[in-house]
Design an enzyme around this catalytic site. Structure first.
Site, mmCIF file in Angstrom:
data_model
loop_
_atom_site.group_PDB
_atom_site.id
_atom_site.type_symbol
_atom_site.label_atom_id
_atom_site.label_comp_id
_atom_site.label_asym_id
_atom_site.label_seq_id
_atom_site.Cartn_x
_atom_site.Cartn_y
_atom_site.Cartn_z
ATOM 1 N N GLU A 90 0.814 -1.209 0.000
ATOM 2 C CA GLU A 90 0.000 0.000 0.000
ATOM 3 C C GLU A 90 0.849 1.261 0.000
ATOM 4 O O GLU A 90 1.946 1.272 0.547
ATOM 5 C CB GLU A 90 -0.841 0.059 1.287
ATOM 6 C CG GLU A 90 -1.930 -0.949 1.353
ATOM 7 C CD GLU A 90 -2.607 -0.955 2.722
ATOM 8 O OE1 GLU A 90 -2.713 0.109 3.362
ATOM 9 O OE2 GLU A 90 -3.024 -2.049 3.133
ATOM 10 N N CYS A 111 2.868 8.299 1.853
ATOM 11 C CA CYS A 111 3.348 7.297 2.809
ATOM 12 C C CYS A 111 3.713 6.041 2.021
ATOM 13 O O CYS A 111 2.891 5.487 1.305
ATOM 14 C CB CYS A 111 2.240 7.013 3.825
ATOM 15 S SG CYS A 111 2.667 5.724 4.990
ATOM 16 N N CYS A 118 5.779 -7.679 7.430
ATOM 17 C CA CYS A 118 6.804 -7.167 8.338
ATOM 18 C C CYS A 118 7.156 -8.253 9.341
ATOM 19 O O CYS A 118 6.294 -8.974 9.820
ATOM 20 C CB CYS A 118 6.299 -5.925 9.070
ATOM 21 S SG CYS A 118 7.547 -5.206 10.161
ATOM 22 N N CYS A 125 -0.320 -4.017 15.114
ATOM 23 C CA CYS A 125 -0.137 -3.564 13.726
ATOM 24 C C CYS A 125 -0.642 -4.578 12.709
ATOM 25 O O CYS A 125 -0.363 -5.777 12.824
ATOM 26 C CB CYS A 125 1.345 -3.269 13.490
ATOM 27 S SG CYS A 125 1.710 -2.789 11.802
ATOM 28 N N CYS A 363 -1.271 1.836 7.546
ATOM 29 C CA CYS A 363 -1.021 0.956 6.414
ATOM 30 C C CYS A 363 -1.177 -0.504 6.790
ATOM 31 O O CYS A 363 -1.037 -0.875 7.933
ATOM 32 C CB CYS A 363 0.396 1.173 5.907
ATOM 33 S SG CYS A 363 0.425 1.986 4.341
#
Ligand code: SAH
Ligand code: SF4
Length: 376
Positions: A90, A111, A118, A125, A363
């Site tokens: 994204e 961004c 990740c 998150c 995100c």
């Protein structure tokens, strides 16, 4: 095949010398790539066909595919890109001044993502929920900026066509105007875990022959990789640094950020001091306020101590709910009280006040949603 947009000007000049091509040809190619944001070789009409063929044999030029877009003009807009291997990342386009006075803003921040998924698994998150898949390549980082600007040029052309009526002939591509003048490297992934590609991409986006985005207009956000923060301190690029702190004590930080076990606060703050000594005052602490975790007033004193020590500014961000995760933001009055208490201790701080959880949602969520829908 290497994507041509991952090459520096020096690398392209070196190659063209080998190919017995004059230097101005390399600059023509760079102009097509970075100024006009060409998405294919056929656009490069002032290059000899043989050279175009030679380039095509040696390099890929594969633009990101816009798979889905959320949001509307003058608000925050999310772009979901499908990469060549089918993975999703994204980017989020944020107008600097979202039509505050009824006028459209022409200053925009993008961004940018740096990895697919990740590995750092912060508990709050969306980006880390399915783990880490791979690093983004240099061109995949650079093209997030280009692809949004290509989309914008298309929108502008459509709008112009609309006012001219449908019968008018399509216009030739206009000289590009820059839409994006700020970057925040706060999309999916941990930027400093993809250090080499990130820095190569930012050098291209910063270069006068590339994106011409000032280094001081680029903020890199990290969950706290201390050794890489020190590397960044020694790099000549004058980037801004944001630390995703989210906890001012090891006990709080460890509860939500596994990375704190590897680099506890003492080490992280030492790396920040090293960065600050090399670069001046360019550090921001990001502090998401999460109900029942880090928003109580007893956290203000340790946070203020760290911020004053580093002359860091604190950005308070009420948590955006993520589907499937148990966290929520504190009530508005509690966020305001936290901000006031920080300011009373002499810290420069801001509180993000936008209403609505999905307008500024972090995100990783659009990708998550899309992947879930596709699995069904
Ligand atoms: N990996 C880097 C950069 C990407 S995350 C980092 O962690 O800094 C960008 C920012 O969004 C980080 O501060 C992160 O903590 C924050 N963030 C992640 N999920 C969020 C959520 N649900 N609500 C608000 N902020 C969030
Ligand atoms: Fe990764 Fe940053 Fe999300 Fe943590 S907050 S999981 S480091 S993207």
């Amino acid at each position: 095949m290497v994507d041509i947009r991952s090459l520096s000007r020096d690398a392209l000049l070196g190659l063209f010398q080998e190919w017995n091509q004059p230097a101005y040809r390399a600059d023509q190619v760079l102009h097509w790539l970075h100024e006009r944001r060409a998405a294919g070789w056929e656009a490069m009409t002032n290059l000899p066909k043989t050279l175009r063929g030679q380039l095509q044999d040696h390099f890929a030029l594969q633009p990101l595919e816009l798979f889905r877009k959320q949001g509307s003009t003058d608000t925050t807009q999310k772009f979901l890109w499908r990469l060549a291997d089918g993975a999703f990342v994204e980017s989020v386009l944020i107008p600097a001044n979202p039509a505050l006075y009824g006028e459209a803003s022409d200053r925009h921040t993008l961004c940018v993502s740096t990895q697919v998924g990740c590995a750092y698994g912060c508990k709050f998150c969306a980006s880390g929920l399915d783990g880490w898949k791979r690093n983004l390549g240099i061109a995949e980082i650079v093209d997030q900026v280009h692809a949004v600007e290509r989309w914008h040029m298309g929108e502008t052309r459509n709008a112009e066509r609309g006012t001219q009526g449908n019968g008018s002939a399509p216009r030739a591509p206009q000289p590009a105007t820059r839409l994006i003048n700020n970057l925040v490297i706060m999309g999916m992934g941990e930027p400093l875990a993809n250090y080499d590609n990130l820095l190569a991409a930012l050098r291209i986006l910063n270069a006068p022959w590339g994106g011409s985005i000032g280094a001081r207009k680029i903020t890199v956000s990290t969950s706290g990789l201390a050794p890489q923060i020190m590397n960044l301190a020694e790099d000549p690029l004058q980037l801004r640094l944001a630390i995703s702190l989210h906890g001012a004590t090891d006990a709080v930080r460890e509860r939500i950020m596994p990375v704190n076990r590897k680099y506890p606060l003492k080490e992280l703050i030492a790396a920040c001091e090293y960065y600050q000594k090399h670069k001046g005052r360019m550090i921001t602490f990001e502090y998401i306020l999460i109900e029942g975790v880090n928003g109580s007033l007893d956290q203000v004193a340790p946070l203020a101590d760290l911020a004053r020590r580093l002359h860091a500014k604190v950005n308070l961000i009420p948590y955006n709910q993520v589907e499937g995760l148990p966290w929520d933001r504190p009530e508005e009055a509690r966020c305001e009280a936290f901000l006031e208490a920080l300011e009373r201790r002499g810290v420069t701080a801001t509180l993000r006040r936008e209403k609505g959880h999905d307008i500024d949602a972090a995100c990783g969520q659009l990708r998550l949603k899309t992947e879930k829908e596709m699995a069904r």
